[in-house]
Enzyme design. Sequence first.
Site, PDB file in Angstrom:
ATOM      1  N   SER A  83      52.142  37.109  39.562  1.00  0.00           N
ATOM      2  CA  SER A  83      51.301  36.360  40.409  1.00  0.00           C
ATOM      3  C   SER A  83      51.949  35.600  41.336  1.00  0.00           C
ATOM      4  O   SER A  83      53.265  35.046  41.023  1.00  0.00           O
ATOM      5  CB  SER A  83      50.539  35.201  39.461  1.00  0.00           C
ATOM      6  OG  SER A  83      49.878  36.117  38.511  1.00  0.00           O
TER       7      SER A  83
HETATM    8  N1  SAH Z   1      51.198  36.261  33.616  1.00  0.00           N
HETATM    9  C1  SAH Z   1      52.101  37.333  34.153  1.00  0.00           C
HETATM   10  C2  SAH Z   1      51.113  38.167  35.141  1.00  0.00           C
HETATM   11  C3  SAH Z   1      50.620  39.290  34.295  1.00  0.00           C
HETATM   12  S1  SAH Z   1      50.046  40.587  35.290  1.00  0.00           S
HETATM   13  C4  SAH Z   1      53.222  36.797  34.615  1.00  0.00           C
HETATM   14  O1  SAH Z   1      53.387  35.596  34.626  1.00  0.00           O
HETATM   15  O2  SAH Z   1      54.066  37.587  35.150  1.00  0.00           O
HETATM   16  C5  SAH Z   1      48.500  40.846  33.968  1.00  0.00           C
HETATM   17  C6  SAH Z   1      48.933  41.530  32.747  1.00  0.00           C
HETATM   18  O3  SAH Z   1      47.977  41.601  31.969  1.00  0.00           O
HETATM   19  C7  SAH Z   1      49.669  42.738  32.852  1.00  0.00           C
HETATM   20  O4  SAH Z   1      50.995  42.844  32.271  1.00  0.00           O
HETATM   21  C8  SAH Z   1      48.730  43.633  32.001  1.00  0.00           C
HETATM   22  O5  SAH Z   1      49.463  44.661  31.209  1.00  0.00           O
HETATM   23  C9  SAH Z   1      48.086  42.671  30.882  1.00  0.00           C
HETATM   24  N2  SAH Z   1      46.868  43.183  30.529  1.00  0.00           N
HETATM   25  C10 SAH Z   1      45.789  43.931  30.981  1.00  0.00           C
HETATM   26  N3  SAH Z   1      44.651  44.182  30.086  1.00  0.00           N
HETATM   27  C11 SAH Z   1      45.106  43.340  29.105  1.00  0.00           C
HETATM   28  C12 SAH Z   1      44.621  43.201  27.669  1.00  0.00           C
HETATM   29  N4  SAH Z   1      43.333  43.718  27.370  1.00  0.00           N
HETATM   30  N5  SAH Z   1      45.073  42.349  26.831  1.00  0.00           N
HETATM   31  C13 SAH Z   1      46.502  41.706  27.020  1.00  0.00           C
HETATM   32  N6  SAH Z   1      47.082  42.027  28.239  1.00  0.00           N
HETATM   33  C14 SAH Z   1      46.507  42.649  29.060  1.00  0.00           C
END
Ligand code: SAH
Length: 233
Positions: A83
């Site tokens: 993010s």
């Molecule tokens: N918090 C992260 C940003 C993540 S982007 C950071 O600091 O880098 C969102 C993430 O959510 C992605 O990696 C994606 O694979 C994950 N995601 C999507 N759907 C999900 C689900 N149902 N359960 C767990 N993770 C999920």
Amino acid sequence: MGRSLRWFPACMILAARLLAGDDPQTLLRERMVSEQIQGRGIRNPAVLKVMRATPRHLFVPPGMRDLAYEDHPLPIGHGATISQPFIVGLMTELLMPAKNQRVLEIGTGSGYQAAILAQLVAEVYTIEIVPELAQSAARTLRDLGYTNVTVDQGDGYKGWPEKAPFDGILLTAAPLDIPATLIQQLSNGGRLVAPVGALWNQELVLLEKGADGRIQRRSVGGVSFVPMRPGAK
Ligand code: SAH
């Protein structure tokens, strides 16, 4: 002006740089926090302190390290993004983290948000649906010495019932609405922060569970997050 007086400001700047570690990443991070985060109204001193201290460039793919402190999200592979720094600061401040708390994050991604939380609360549990991301984030967090973060590969819609209830829950992938299972896993007095809604049109929601279990929710503004994938049934 005497010779020694003229040199004084330059010496002060050099001394400040040396004290800061004279590391270009430290200087970029300092600027990121003062301009993008503090400059846009994030006030919690503990949040600002850990964002100054956390090496964000080590959470992005090696080819993108030069962009790690810029004012936008970055792709980290598998359709995921780390993010924008301001959004990390805002969501962390909204959670009101405290040293005795246990927090659940949905969407580990790079592990950066988990690392920020790890320095503000007692224990962080974080769930990532993509196995490769779960593994690489766990490795990064371990290598950087964040020992109070547990990464699980799985479906965030289920939460983590064995470790519930949580004082705080943070979603960094957007569901169409906040899953009831996650609200159940929030303790009384807890706060949940999530981007909610359809692709490109999400609102950042703060949900508070009162001491009596009553739920209050309000929108904090528009955001754009990776959608939360439906997990295996
Ligand atoms: N918090 C992260 C940003 C993540 S982007 C950071 O600091 O880098 C969102 C993430 O959510 C992605 O990696 C994606 O694979 C994950 N995601 C999507 N759907 C999900 C689900 N149902 N359960 C767990 N993770 C999920």
